[in-house]
Design a protein around this motif. Sequence first.
Motif, mmCIF file in Angstrom:
data_model
loop_
_atom_site.group_PDB
_atom_site.id
_atom_site.type_symbol
_atom_site.label_atom_id
_atom_site.label_comp_id
_atom_site.label_asym_id
_atom_site.label_seq_id
_atom_site.Cartn_x
_atom_site.Cartn_y
_atom_site.Cartn_z
ATOM 1 N N LEU A 88 14.986 -34.656 -20.722
ATOM 2 C CA LEU A 88 16.088 -33.729 -20.980
ATOM 3 C C LEU A 88 16.687 -33.922 -22.368
ATOM 4 N N ASN A 89 16.591 -35.124 -22.901
ATOM 5 C CA ASN A 89 17.127 -35.464 -24.223
ATOM 6 C C ASN A 89 15.986 -36.059 -25.045
ATOM 7 N N PRO A 90 15.147 -35.224 -25.646
ATOM 8 C CA PRO A 90 13.897 -35.695 -26.254
ATOM 9 C C PRO A 90 14.045 -36.736 -27.359
ATOM 10 N N ASN A 91 15.103 -36.717 -28.117
ATOM 11 C CA ASN A 91 15.221 -37.632 -29.250
ATOM 12 C C ASN A 91 16.098 -38.846 -28.944
ATOM 13 N N VAL A 92 16.338 -39.118 -27.650
ATOM 14 C CA VAL A 92 17.228 -40.205 -27.253
ATOM 15 C C VAL A 92 16.507 -41.096 -26.250
ATOM 16 N N GLN A 93 16.644 -42.407 -26.436
ATOM 17 C CA GLN A 93 16.124 -43.341 -25.449
ATOM 18 C C GLN A 93 17.222 -43.634 -24.431
ATOM 19 N N ALA A 94 16.837 -43.797 -23.186
ATOM 20 C CA ALA A 94 17.810 -43.991 -22.103
ATOM 21 C C ALA A 94 18.668 -45.235 -22.299
ATOM 22 N N LEU A 95 18.153 -46.233 -22.969
ATOM 23 C CA LEU A 95 18.908 -47.472 -23.162
ATOM 24 C C LEU A 95 19.807 -47.439 -24.393
ATOM 25 N N HIS A 96 19.753 -46.362 -25.163
ATOM 26 C CA HIS A 96 20.518 -46.292 -26.414
ATOM 27 C C HIS A 96 21.393 -45.042 -26.467
ATOM 28 N N VAL A 97 22.282 -44.877 -25.484
ATOM 29 C CA VAL A 97 23.214 -43.747 -25.517
ATOM 30 C C VAL A 97 24.458 -44.150 -26.298
ATOM 31 N N GLU A 98 25.013 -43.199 -27.008
ATOM 32 C CA GLU A 98 26.179 -43.448 -27.868
ATOM 33 C C GLU A 98 27.450 -42.963 -27.167
ATOM 34 N N PRO A 99 28.493 -43.783 -27.113
ATOM 35 C CA PRO A 99 29.774 -43.327 -26.551
ATOM 36 C C PRO A 99 30.328 -42.159 -27.358
ATOM 37 N N GLY A 100 30.914 -41.200 -26.669
ATOM 38 C CA GLY A 100 31.492 -40.029 -27.324
ATOM 39 C C GLY A 100 30.504 -38.889 -27.514
ATOM 40 N N GLU A 101 29.237 -39.106 -27.260
ATOM 41 C CA GLU A 101 28.220 -38.062 -27.409
ATOM 42 C C GLU A 101 27.976 -37.375 -26.062
ATOM 43 N N TYR A 102 27.497 -36.143 -26.128
ATOM 44 C CA TYR A 102 27.139 -35.394 -24.928
ATOM 45 C C TYR A 102 25.635 -35.476 -24.717
ATOM 46 N N TYR A 103 25.220 -35.726 -23.463
ATOM 47 C CA TYR A 103 23.827 -35.792 -23.088
ATOM 48 C C TYR A 103 23.631 -35.048 -21.782
ATOM 49 N N TYR A 104 22.393 -34.660 -21.528
ATOM 50 C CA TYR A 104 22.041 -34.038 -20.252
ATOM 51 C C TYR A 104 21.565 -35.119 -19.292
ATOM 52 N N PHE A 105 22.123 -35.101 -18.084
ATOM 53 C CA PHE A 105 21.775 -36.076 -17.044
ATOM 54 C C PHE A 105 21.189 -35.335 -15.852
ATOM 55 N N PRO A 106 20.124 -35.883 -15.248
ATOM 56 C CA PRO A 106 19.475 -35.202 -14.130
ATOM 57 C C PRO A 106 20.292 -35.256 -12.848
ATOM 58 N N LEU A 107 20.196 -34.160 -12.088
ATOM 59 C CA LEU A 107 20.780 -34.094 -10.746
ATOM 60 C C LEU A 107 19.631 -34.139 -9.761
ATOM 61 N N TYR A 108 19.776 -34.920 -8.715
ATOM 62 C CA TYR A 108 18.724 -35.044 -7.702
ATOM 63 C C TYR A 108 19.219 -34.530 -6.364
#
Length: 108
Positions: A88-108
């Motif tokens: 969902l976030n092609p240029n981001v690694q799951a272990l390196h999220v930045e506080p204050g940024e918006y990301y897409y998270f999966p719903l199951y």
Amino acid sequence: MNSIKRLFIYVLIVLFLVSIHKDLTVGTPMDSEPEMQNGTKTFKQESLTAVEVKVNEGDTVLTIVEELNDQNDKQLDIPQIQADFEALNPNVQALHVEPGEYYYFPLY
């Protein structure tokens, strides 16, 4: 026996060409706009539904996904969560999220 091999090769070539044609002609619909709910965007990517969330200090992908998916009876698969997040976030690694940024998270 030689004619069976040729027939098999021709069938494989035809299937390969049909596959390429289908991949090139079927795409994402032009009207696939994200839906807005409570200030977050929700959209579906193939069979994956996601929500756009702002990451706070101390949040991880796993904690946010656990909050979004209230599944007390099911165990969430951590490698699958990481793979879905990175899809969902092609240029981001799951272990390196930045506080204050918006990301897409999966719903199951």
